[in-house]
Write a protein that holds these residues in place. Sequence first.
Motif, mmCIF file in Angstrom:
data_model
loop_
_atom_site.group_PDB
_atom_site.id
_atom_site.type_symbol
_atom_site.label_atom_id
_atom_site.label_comp_id
_atom_site.label_asym_id
_atom_site.label_seq_id
_atom_site.Cartn_x
_atom_site.Cartn_y
_atom_site.Cartn_z
ATOM 1 N N ASN A 63 44.385 79.699 63.228
ATOM 2 C CA ASN A 63 43.359 79.872 62.220
ATOM 3 C C ASN A 63 42.090 80.488 62.780
ATOM 4 N N ILE A 64 41.886 80.337 64.099
ATOM 5 C CA ILE A 64 40.675 80.879 64.716
ATOM 6 C C ILE A 64 40.784 82.388 64.864
ATOM 7 N N GLY A 66 43.241 84.312 63.499
ATOM 8 C CA GLY A 66 43.863 84.970 62.350
ATOM 9 C C GLY A 66 45.223 85.531 62.700
ATOM 10 N N GLY A 67 45.913 86.015 61.694
ATOM 11 C CA GLY A 67 47.238 86.582 61.919
ATOM 12 C C GLY A 67 48.322 85.763 61.259
ATOM 13 N N THR A 73 55.882 80.585 57.938
ATOM 14 C CA THR A 73 56.768 81.559 57.304
ATOM 15 C C THR A 73 58.207 81.080 57.392
ATOM 16 N N LEU B 10 33.561 80.370 69.040
ATOM 17 C CA LEU B 10 34.640 80.533 68.072
ATOM 18 C C LEU B 10 34.417 81.750 67.198
ATOM 19 N N VAL B 64 53.411 84.397 55.730
ATOM 20 C CA VAL B 64 52.211 83.555 55.651
ATOM 21 C C VAL B 64 51.192 84.125 56.619
ATOM 22 N N ILE B 65 50.026 84.485 56.120
ATOM 23 C CA ILE B 65 49.013 85.045 57.009
ATOM 24 C C ILE B 65 47.723 84.234 56.902
ATOM 25 N N SER B 66 47.126 84.031 58.053
ATOM 26 C CA SER B 66 45.903 83.230 58.103
ATOM 27 C C SER B 66 44.698 84.130 58.380
ATOM 28 N N ILE B 67 43.560 83.696 57.908
ATOM 29 C CA ILE B 67 42.332 84.446 58.117
ATOM 30 C C ILE B 67 41.673 83.971 59.416
ATOM 31 N N ASP B 68 40.889 84.818 60.056
ATOM 32 C CA ASP B 68 40.261 84.372 61.304
ATOM 33 C C ASP B 68 38.937 83.634 61.055
ATOM 34 N N TYR B 69 38.439 83.016 62.111
ATOM 35 C CA TYR B 69 37.282 82.138 62.008
ATOM 36 C C TYR B 69 36.040 82.872 61.510
ATOM 37 N N ARG B 72 36.193 83.604 57.889
ATOM 38 C CA ARG B 72 36.081 82.384 57.096
ATOM 39 C C ARG B 72 34.609 82.019 56.899
ATOM 40 N N ALA B 121 51.024 82.350 46.780
ATOM 41 C CA ALA B 121 50.735 80.920 46.696
ATOM 42 C C ALA B 121 49.858 80.530 47.861
ATOM 43 N N ILE B 123 49.704 77.490 49.462
ATOM 44 C CA ILE B 123 50.122 76.126 49.702
ATOM 45 C C ILE B 123 49.657 75.697 51.085
ATOM 46 N N PHE B 124 49.646 74.404 51.312
ATOM 47 C CA PHE B 124 49.187 73.806 52.573
ATOM 48 C C PHE B 124 47.696 74.032 52.792
ATOM 49 N N SER B 126 45.154 72.596 51.395
ATOM 50 C CA SER B 126 44.310 71.404 51.367
ATOM 51 C C SER B 126 44.233 70.738 52.742
ATOM 52 N N ALA B 127 45.179 71.093 53.617
ATOM 53 C CA ALA B 127 45.208 70.463 54.933
ATOM 54 C C ALA B 127 44.037 70.919 55.803
ATOM 55 N N SER B 128 43.673 72.205 55.688
ATOM 56 C CA SER B 128 42.581 72.684 56.529
ATOM 57 C C SER B 128 41.243 72.291 55.907
ATOM 58 N N GLU B 136 50.482 82.529 51.246
ATOM 59 C CA GLU B 136 51.878 82.875 51.387
ATOM 60 C C GLU B 136 52.222 83.866 50.302
#
Lengths: 126, 150
Positions: A63-64, A66-67, A73, B10, B64-69, B72, B121, B123-124, B126-128, B136
């Motif tokens: 999460n820090i 990204g990617g 998945t 960070l 599923v792709i996450s955003i960086d710090y 955010r 979607a 999903i998940f 709420s965990a962070s 996703e």
Amino acid sequence: MNPSFTGPAVAFVIIKKVNDSAILLTNIDSVPGKTIVEHFGLVQGATIRAKHIGTDTLASLKNIIGGELKGYTKLLQESREEATSRMIEQARQLGANAIINVRFATSSVAKGAAELFAYGTAVRIE
Amino acid sequence: MLDLALFLILLTIGYFAGRATEHRHYKSILLREKASLHLPTVTSKMLPEVDQIAKSFLVTGSCVISIDYFKRILAVLRNIIGGRMTAYETLIDRARREAILRMKYEALGSHIIVNTRVETASIFSSASQNGIGSVEVFAYGTAIKLKKKL
């Protein structure tokens, strides 16, 4: 096939068992090239999965920077396959050999858990 | 003081690593999109002539792709003044294109993908602690293989 398309960037692809099974799936109103001889109505399959702590820890690190969260998945892909195979099992019990109009839905029922749902119309084709 | 230092570290890591990952990902997406242009992906249900069809099957792709710090934090700031969230736009764009590419990859050997549907979607999430941070995207469609290429 162009090598760059099948190249390393597509490393994370799970070959599905679903397509190998005798039951044919489509998400349109027919099975192209075949005629539908019998309808069996709605079939469905669902599964609820929770992530495990290992992937979650890894994900929070990811999460820090990204990617892609590969653990997630994979988890979701496996769950969706599970839901699909349950749907297929139901169709098989009815005596169907194809499922048309397949739809997928996702919802989060509880904290950290996701429900994957697949549904469609079971038919017999010739 | 230590908290602030950690936050800044960070933020810096997020900015540089995130930018590098995004750049690399976009480069690979563009390359693969170009390579897969021969396989048309349409959202309509229009079918080719029935007697030409050899095979049809469901294809799927997900990501599923996450955003960086850094982004955010940017989004948190953006929430105060409102407006376009460019930081999140690229995230979702990347996820969608990646999912569609994976779906296309599964359809290798077929000639067209009809009735493509793309679902998003979060999903998940709420965990962070910060709520939405990853999405996703799931793409699916019906791949059709013709007896001989048009």
